[in-house]
Design a protein around this motif. Structure first.
Motif, PDB file in Angstrom:
ATOM      1  N   ALA A 113       0.853  -1.197   0.000  1.00  0.00           N
ATOM      2  CA  ALA A 113       0.000   0.000   0.000  1.00  0.00           C
ATOM      3  C   ALA A 113       0.883   1.238   0.000  1.00  0.00           C
ATOM      4  O   ALA A 113       0.623   2.207   0.711  1.00  0.00           O
ATOM      5  CB  ALA A 113      -0.901  -0.025   1.231  1.00  0.00           C
ATOM      6  N   ALA A 114       1.940   1.179  -0.810  1.00  0.00           N
ATOM      7  CA  ALA A 114       2.878   2.316  -0.851  1.00  0.00           C
ATOM      8  C   ALA A 114       2.767   3.034  -2.180  1.00  0.00           C
ATOM      9  O   ALA A 114       3.666   3.759  -2.586  1.00  0.00           O
ATOM     10  CB  ALA A 114       4.306   1.780  -0.664  1.00  0.00           C
ATOM     11  N   GLY A 115       1.619   2.831  -2.873  1.00  0.00           N
ATOM     12  CA  GLY A 115       1.455   3.389  -4.206  1.00  0.00           C
ATOM     13  C   GLY A 115       2.062   2.427  -5.202  1.00  0.00           C
ATOM     14  O   GLY A 115       2.220   1.240  -4.934  1.00  0.00           O
ATOM     15  N   GLY A 116       2.421   2.933  -6.398  1.00  0.00           N
ATOM     16  CA  GLY A 116       2.999   2.036  -7.401  1.00  0.00           C
ATOM     17  C   GLY A 116       3.540   2.810  -8.581  1.00  0.00           C
ATOM     18  O   GLY A 116       3.325   4.025  -8.687  1.00  0.00           O
ATOM     19  N   GLY A 117       4.248   2.116  -9.437  1.00  0.00           N
ATOM     20  CA  GLY A 117       4.814   2.735 -10.635  1.00  0.00           C
ATOM     21  C   GLY A 117       5.691   3.924 -10.261  1.00  0.00           C
ATOM     22  O   GLY A 117       6.517   3.821  -9.358  1.00  0.00           O
ATOM     23  N   TYR A 118       5.477   5.051 -10.923  1.00  0.00           N
ATOM     24  CA  TYR A 118       6.271   6.255 -10.648  1.00  0.00           C
ATOM     25  C   TYR A 118       5.552   7.171  -9.659  1.00  0.00           C
ATOM     26  O   TYR A 118       5.856   8.371  -9.550  1.00  0.00           O
ATOM     27  CB  TYR A 118       6.606   6.965 -11.968  1.00  0.00           C
ATOM     28  N   SER A 119       4.613   6.591  -8.942  1.00  0.00           N
ATOM     29  CA  SER A 119       3.928   7.314  -7.848  1.00  0.00           C
ATOM     30  C   SER A 119       3.862   6.422  -6.633  1.00  0.00           C
ATOM     31  O   SER A 119       2.824   5.856  -6.291  1.00  0.00           O
ATOM     32  CB  SER A 119       2.519   7.728  -8.291  1.00  0.00           C
ATOM     33  N   GLN A 120       5.011   6.245  -6.006  1.00  0.00           N
ATOM     34  CA  GLN A 120       5.057   5.427  -4.797  1.00  0.00           C
ATOM     35  C   GLN A 120       5.982   6.110  -3.783  1.00  0.00           C
ATOM     36  O   GLN A 120       6.748   6.997  -4.125  1.00  0.00           O
ATOM     37  CB  GLN A 120       5.533   4.010  -5.096  1.00  0.00           C
ATOM     38  N   VAL A 121       5.828   5.680  -2.536  1.00  0.00           N
ATOM     39  CA  VAL A 121       6.705   6.219  -1.492  1.00  0.00           C
ATOM     40  C   VAL A 121       7.828   5.210  -1.270  1.00  0.00           C
ATOM     41  O   VAL A 121       7.643   3.994  -1.431  1.00  0.00           O
ATOM     42  CB  VAL A 121       5.938   6.500  -0.184  1.00  0.00           C
ATOM     43  N   LEU A 122       8.979   5.738  -0.882  1.00  0.00           N
ATOM     44  CA  LEU A 122      10.172   4.890  -0.739  1.00  0.00           C
ATOM     45  C   LEU A 122      10.713   4.974   0.689  1.00  0.00           C
ATOM     46  O   LEU A 122      10.538   6.013   1.331  1.00  0.00           O
ATOM     47  CB  LEU A 122      11.260   5.370  -1.711  1.00  0.00           C
ATOM     48  N   PRO A 123      11.345   3.956   1.204  1.00  0.00           N
ATOM     49  CA  PRO A 123      11.676   2.684   0.560  1.00  0.00           C
ATOM     50  C   PRO A 123      10.513   1.696   0.663  1.00  0.00           C
ATOM     51  O   PRO A 123      10.178   1.266   1.770  1.00  0.00           O
ATOM     52  CB  PRO A 123      12.882   2.202   1.357  1.00  0.00           C
ATOM     53  N   MET A 124       9.875   1.378  -0.497  1.00  0.00           N
ATOM     54  CA  MET A 124       8.609   0.646  -0.488  1.00  0.00           C
ATOM     55  C   MET A 124       8.745  -0.717   0.184  1.00  0.00           C
ATOM     56  O   MET A 124       7.836  -1.161   0.883  1.00  0.00           O
ATOM     57  CB  MET A 124       8.031   0.500  -1.897  1.00  0.00           C
ATOM     58  N   GLU A 125       9.895  -1.384   0.042  1.00  0.00           N
ATOM     59  CA  GLU A 125       9.975  -2.727   0.631  1.00  0.00           C
ATOM     60  C   GLU A 125      10.006  -2.634   2.146  1.00  0.00           C
ATOM     61  O   GLU A 125       9.430  -3.461   2.847  1.00  0.00           O
ATOM     62  CB  GLU A 125      11.178  -3.503   0.082  1.00  0.00           C
ATOM     63  N   ASP A 126      10.604  -1.562   2.697  1.00  0.00           N
ATOM     64  CA  ASP A 126      10.602  -1.423   4.162  1.00  0.00           C
ATOM     65  C   ASP A 126       9.214  -0.994   4.631  1.00  0.00           C
ATOM     66  O   ASP A 126       8.686  -1.505   5.614  1.00  0.00           O
ATOM     67  CB  ASP A 126      11.623  -0.369   4.608  1.00  0.00           C
ATOM     68  N   ILE A 127       8.615  -0.037   3.887  1.00  0.00           N
ATOM     69  CA  ILE A 127       7.300   0.496   4.288  1.00  0.00           C
ATOM     70  C   ILE A 127       6.271  -0.625   4.287  1.00  0.00           C
ATOM     71  O   ILE A 127       5.411  -0.698   5.165  1.00  0.00           O
ATOM     72  CB  ILE A 127       6.883   1.638   3.332  1.00  0.00           C
ATOM     73  N   ASP A 557      17.180 -13.047  -2.619  1.00  0.00           N
ATOM     74  CA  ASP A 557      18.411 -13.794  -2.944  1.00  0.00           C
ATOM     75  C   ASP A 557      19.529 -13.407  -1.969  1.00  0.00           C
ATOM     76  O   ASP A 557      19.319 -12.582  -1.073  1.00  0.00           O
ATOM     77  CB  ASP A 557      18.804 -13.578  -4.420  1.00  0.00           C
ATOM     78  N   SER A 558      20.666 -14.039  -2.163  1.00  0.00           N
ATOM     79  CA  SER A 558      21.701 -13.976  -1.112  1.00  0.00           C
ATOM     80  C   SER A 558      22.188 -12.550  -0.837  1.00  0.00           C
ATOM     81  O   SER A 558      22.666 -12.257   0.238  1.00  0.00           O
ATOM     82  CB  SER A 558      22.898 -14.851  -1.509  1.00  0.00           C
ATOM     83  N   ASP A 559      22.001 -11.642  -1.859  1.00  0.00           N
ATOM     84  CA  ASP A 559      22.487 -10.277  -1.533  1.00  0.00           C
ATOM     85  C   ASP A 559      21.345  -9.415  -1.007  1.00  0.00           C
ATOM     86  O   ASP A 559      21.422  -8.196  -0.945  1.00  0.00           O
ATOM     87  CB  ASP A 559      23.139  -9.640  -2.767  1.00  0.00           C
ATOM     88  N   GLY A 560      20.199 -10.085  -0.675  1.00  0.00           N
ATOM     89  CA  GLY A 560      19.118  -9.338  -0.040  1.00  0.00           C
ATOM     90  C   GLY A 560      18.122  -8.742  -1.009  1.00  0.00           C
ATOM     91  O   GLY A 560      17.192  -8.043  -0.607  1.00  0.00           O
ATOM     92  N   THR A 561      18.311  -9.011  -2.306  1.00  0.00           N
ATOM     93  CA  THR A 561      17.334  -8.462  -3.269  1.00  0.00           C
ATOM     94  C   THR A 561      16.030  -9.238  -3.169  1.00  0.00           C
ATOM     95  O   THR A 561      16.035 -10.472  -3.237  1.00  0.00           O
ATOM     96  CB  THR A 561      17.895  -8.562  -4.704  1.00  0.00           C
ATOM     97  N   VAL A 562      14.965  -8.498  -2.996  1.00  0.00           N
ATOM     98  CA  VAL A 562      13.649  -9.098  -2.774  1.00  0.00           C
ATOM     99  C   VAL A 562      12.906  -9.168  -4.106  1.00  0.00           C
ATOM    100  O   VAL A 562      13.070  -8.292  -4.961  1.00  0.00           O
ATOM    101  CB  VAL A 562      12.858  -8.197  -1.779  1.00  0.00           C
ATOM    102  N   SER A 563      12.112 -10.210  -4.292  1.00  0.00           N
ATOM    103  CA  SER A 563      11.262 -10.267  -5.501  1.00  0.00           C
ATOM    104  C   SER A 563       9.864 -10.710  -5.099  1.00  0.00           C
ATOM    105  O   SER A 563       9.682 -11.346  -4.054  1.00  0.00           O
ATOM    106  CB  SER A 563      11.843 -11.264  -6.515  1.00  0.00           C
ATOM    107  N   GLY A 564       8.882 -10.299  -5.900  1.00  0.00           N
ATOM    108  CA  GLY A 564       7.494 -10.728  -5.662  1.00  0.00           C
ATOM    109  C   GLY A 564       6.769  -9.841  -4.680  1.00  0.00           C
ATOM    110  O   GLY A 564       5.588 -10.006  -4.422  1.00  0.00           O
ATOM    111  N   LEU A 565       7.493  -8.841  -4.123  1.00  0.00           N
ATOM    112  CA  LEU A 565       6.843  -7.915  -3.190  1.00  0.00           C
ATOM    113  C   LEU A 565       6.215  -6.835  -4.042  1.00  0.00           C
ATOM    114  O   LEU A 565       6.888  -6.227  -4.857  1.00  0.00           O
ATOM    115  CB  LEU A 565       7.899  -7.313  -2.262  1.00  0.00           C
ATOM    116  N   PHE A 566       4.936  -6.567  -3.871  1.00  0.00           N
ATOM    117  CA  PHE A 566       4.258  -5.622  -4.776  1.00  0.00           C
ATOM    118  C   PHE A 566       4.980  -4.284  -4.842  1.00  0.00           C
ATOM    119  O   PHE A 566       5.427  -3.820  -3.788  1.00  0.00           O
ATOM    120  CB  PHE A 566       2.829  -5.410  -4.274  1.00  0.00           C
TER     121      PHE A 566
END
Ligand SMILES: Nc1ncnc2c1ncn2[C@@H]1O[C@H](COP(=O)(O)OP(=O)(O)O)[C@@H](O)[C@H]1O
Ligand SMILES: O=COP(=O)(O)O
Ligand SMILES: [Mg+2]
Length: 566
Positions: A113-127, A557-566
Motif C-alpha cells: 500500500a505504498a502506491g505504485g509505478g512512478y507514484s510510490q513512497v520509498l523505501p517501499m519494501e521497508d514500508i 536472494d543472497s544479496d538481499g534483493t527481494v522479488s514478488g513484493l508488490f
C-alpha cells in the motif's frame, strides 16, 4: 508480465535522498527527527507541537477516495502520491499523507500500500514490511490488554468480569482466518478459565483508531484508559484502566504515536502513519500526521480507504469532526476496469475478462460512479473525477468517461497517468482541483448530528450513502442501542463495518443497488476512539489468504534483493 518494470524494480532504480535533506524545505531540522536509517524518520513530539503552534494558515486538504473497487483496488494510494508530486510539478507546495500498510494484504491479495509505478513512497519494501515497527507495537499493546484481562480473571476476578462477555479479542497482523474464533484457557486450572475468544487484524484494533485520533501522548493515555474491554456480571463496563493496563499499553505505543516521514519517488516528503482499513475501521491516517502536514504545506493530499461509501463517509463524518478540519475538494478515483466490473455485473472479479475493450460495459458502470459523485456532493464539497489510466485502457473507453462526467454529471474529470508518468501525469488533475477549490462557494456539512439517535445516524448513512430503502436492527443490536444509551455513549459518531465490494451490504451486488434493507447485527462502543461501531452482515475483521497468496511468489536472494513484493 506487460514488460512494465515492477514497483520494486522502479523503486530500486531511484536513489533516495537523506530524509534530513528531503524535509529541510519544510523548515524541519535534523533534531526535529528521530531517524530510522537514512531515508525514514519520525517527527518528534517537540517538533509536532512547534509545527502545530505555527501561525501559518492550514493548507488546503484534498481527500482522495474512490468508486466501489475491484478486489485489487483502483489506485487511490497511487493517485494520492501522484497528486502530491503533480502539485509540486506545477510549482505548488503539497504533501501526501497516507496510511501505513498491514502485512495482511501484503502477503495476501492486494499486496503493498505504498502506491505504485512512478507514484510510490520509498523505501517501499521497508514500508510494506516492518517499517518503523508501529504495527508490531500496536499488536503487542493490543495483546497486552488481552493478557492482563485473562490474568485478572485467573487471579481471582475481583472485578467480577463476565467471562462470556469479554469484548476485547486478540490481534494479529496477518490474514490468518482460522484464528477468527478460538477457545482459550484450556489445560486445566493451572492455565486459567476456558472461554471463547478470537483474533482480529491489528488494523481493526481499537488501539489503531485511538492512535490515529489521539492529539498527543497525554490524550493517547486518556483514550487507552477509556477502552471498554469487557462487562461485569451486572452489565457494567470494565475498562483498560480497571485492569491497570493503561500505563504499560501507552508505553508500548509511545514511539508509534509519532508520525513517520518518508519521500515519494520524486523526492517530495510524505507522511505515512496509522493503518486502519475503511471496511472494518475508520480508514484514514492519523490526525497527528494531518495536523502537521497542513501546517507544513499549502496543499495536503490524503486518502480514505475503499469506496467513498466507506473511507470518505467516515473521513467526513468522523475524522473531520474530531480533527476540526474539512476537505477543500475531493478526488474520486475511477478506473476503466472498475467501471466494466460494475457494467458487467461481475462477481467474483475476473481481471483478465476486464481487459477487453468494451465501451458499453464502461457505460454500464456509470451508475456506480454517479452514486459516489452524488453522495460526495451531499457534504458540500467540490468533486473532481480522476480517471486512473491503466495500461490497455482504450482511448474510446477513456473518452466515454470524460464525456459522461462533463455532459451528464456536470463535473470536472481528468485522465491521470501518474502511475506511468509520475507527477507530470497528474498536472491536469491538479489544476482542475485548484480551480475547483478557488471556485467553491458551498459550505462543508456533516451528514448527521452526533445528538441524533443512534438509529437515526445509522439510517442516515444507510439511506443517503449506501442507497438502502431502510434499516433493520437485530434484537441483539436493539439491546446494544439501549445499553449504549444507558451508558451515555450515544452522542458520538458511528463507524460502519460493511463489505467494500458493494455500495450495499451484499458483496456480489454491483452498480447502485436499490430496494434493499440494511441489517445491523451488533453495535459496540469504541470508547477510547470516541465512536460507536455498527456491524453489518458477516464483515471479516480477520481476513483470510487467497488460494494463491502473494507470499507464495516472494523470494529473496543472497544479496538481499527481494522479488514478488508488490
Ligand atoms: N494506473 C495504474 N496502472 C497500473 N497499475 C496500477 C495503476 N494504479 C494502481 N495500480 C496498481 O493497482 C493496485 C491498487 O492500487 P492502490 O493505489 O493501492 O489502490 P487503492 O489505494 O485504491 O486500494 C496496486 O498494485 C497498484 O500498484
Ligand atoms: O482500507 C482500505 O484501503 P485501500 O482502499 O487503500 O486498500
Ligand atoms: Mg490504498
Amino acid at each position: 508480465d506487460d514488460g512494465f518494470p515492477t514497483d520494486y524494480e522502479i523503486a530500486q532504480s531511484v536513489d533516495t535522498d537523506p530524509i534530513t535533506e528531503v524535509v529541510e524545505p519544510l523548515g524541519l531540522a535534523a533534531d526535529d527527527l528521530d531517524l530510522y536509517g537514512d531515508d525514514t524518520a519520525k517527527l518528534t513530539f517537540d517538533a509536532i507541537e512547534r509545527v502545530r503552534e505555527s501561525d501559518r494558515d492550514n493548507g488546503e486538504m484534498i481527500l482522495v477516495t474512490g468508486m466501489t473497487p475491484t478486489p485489487m483496488g483502483e489506485g487511490k494510494t497511487v493517485t494520492t502520491v501522484g497528486l502530491s508530486q503533480a502539485f509540486n510539478h506545477i510549482g505548488e507546495d503539497a504533501l501526501a499523507a497516507i496510511r501505513e500498510p498491514s502485512l495482511g494484504p501484503v502477503f495476501g491479495v492486494k499486496g503493498g500500500a505504498a502506491g505504485g509505478g512512478y507514484s510510490q513512497v520509498l523505501p517501499m519494501e521497508d514500508i510494506n514490511l516492518h517499517f518503523t515497527g508501529d504495527l508490531h507495537a500496536l499488536t503487542s499493546a493490543h495483546n497486552l490488554i488481552s493478557t492482563m484481562l485473562d490474568n485478572h480473571i485467573k487471579q481471582g476476578n475481583e472485578l467480577d468480569i463476565a467471562v462470556n462477555w469479554v469484548e476485547w479479542p486478540r490481534a494479529i497482523d496477518m490474514n490468518d482466518r482460522v484464528l477468527r474464533e478460538t477457545v482459550i484457557g484450556l489445560g486445566g486450572d493451572v492455565t486459567g478459565v476456558p472461554r471463547e475468544d478470537g483474533f482480529i487484524l491489528t488494523a481493526a484494533s481499537e488501539l489503531m483508531a485511538v492512535l490515529c485520533l489521539a492529539d498527543d501522548l497525554a490524550d493517547l493515555k486518556e483514550r487507552v484508559a477509556r477502552i471498554v474491554v469487557a462487562y461485569d456480571e451486572d452489565g457494567d463496563p470494565v475498562t483498560a484502566d480497571d485492569i491497570e493496563a493503561t500505563g504499560a499499553v501507552t508505553i508500548l505505543l509511545k514511539d508509534a504515536l509519532k508520525p513517520n516521514i518518508v519521500q515519494t519517488i520524486e523526492g517530495t516528503p510524505a507522511f505515512v502513519h496509522g493503518g486502519p482499513f475503511a471496511n472494518i475501521a475508520h480508514g484514514t491516517n492519523s490526525l497527528i500526521a494531518d495536523d502537521a502536514a497542513r501546517k507544513l504545506s499549502d496543499y495536503l493530499i490524503t486518502e480514505a480507504g475503499f469506496g467513498s461509501d466507506l473511507g470518505a463517509e467516515k473521513f467526513m463524518n468522523v475524522v473531520c469532526r474530531f480533527g476540526e478540519m474539512e476537505p477543500a475538494a475531493v478526488t474520486l478515483v475511477a478506473s476503466i476496469r472498475a467501471l466494466k466490473y460494475h457494467g458487467k455485473d461481475m462477481w467474483p472479479a475476473d481481471l483478465d475478462e476486464l481487459e477487453a475493450t468494451d465501451v458499453e460495459a464502461v457505460r454500464g458502470g456509470f451508475e456506480n460512479l454517479d452514486t459516489h459523485v452524488e453522495n460526495l456532493r451531499k457534504f458540500g464539497v467540490p468533486v473532481v473525477v480522476a480517471l486512473n489510466r491503466f495500461p490497455g485502457d482504450a482511448d474510446e473507453e477513456v473518452q466515454a468517461v470524460l464525456d459522461h462526467c462533463r455532459d451528464d454529471l456536470g463535473i470536472e474529470a481528468a485522465e491521470s497517468t501518474v502511475f506511468g508518468e509520475g507527477g507530470e501525469g497528474g498536472a491536469d488533475l491538479a489544476r482542475k482541483l485548484i480551480t475547483a477549490i478557488d471556485e467553491d462557494d458551498e459550505e462543508f456539512e456533516y451528514l448527521y448530528d452526533v445528538d441524533d439517535s443512534i438509529e437515526n445516524k445509522i439510517e442516515t448513512i444507510a439511506t443517503e450513502i449506501y442507497g438502502a430503502e431502510s434499516v433493520t436492527f437485530q434484537s441483539s443490536a436493539q439491546d446494544d442501542i439501549e445499553r449504549m444509551e444507558s451508558l451515555g455513549f450515544d452522542d458520538v459518531p458511528v463507524v460502519m463495518s460493511k463489505t467494500f465490494h458493494s455500495l450495499s451490504d451484499t458483496a456480489e451486488w454491483k452498480g447502485a443497488p436499490t430496494g434493499w434493507e440494511l441489517e445491523i447485527q451488533e453495535i459496540y462502543p469504541s470508547a477510547g476512539a470516541g465512536f460507536l461501531v455498527a456491524l453489518t452482515s458477516d464483515v471479516l475483521t480477520l481476513p483470510g489468504l487467497p488460494a494463491d497468496p502473494a507470499a507464495a511468489e516472494m523470494d529473496i536472494d543472497s544479496d538481499g534483493t527481494v522479488s514478488g513484493l508488490f
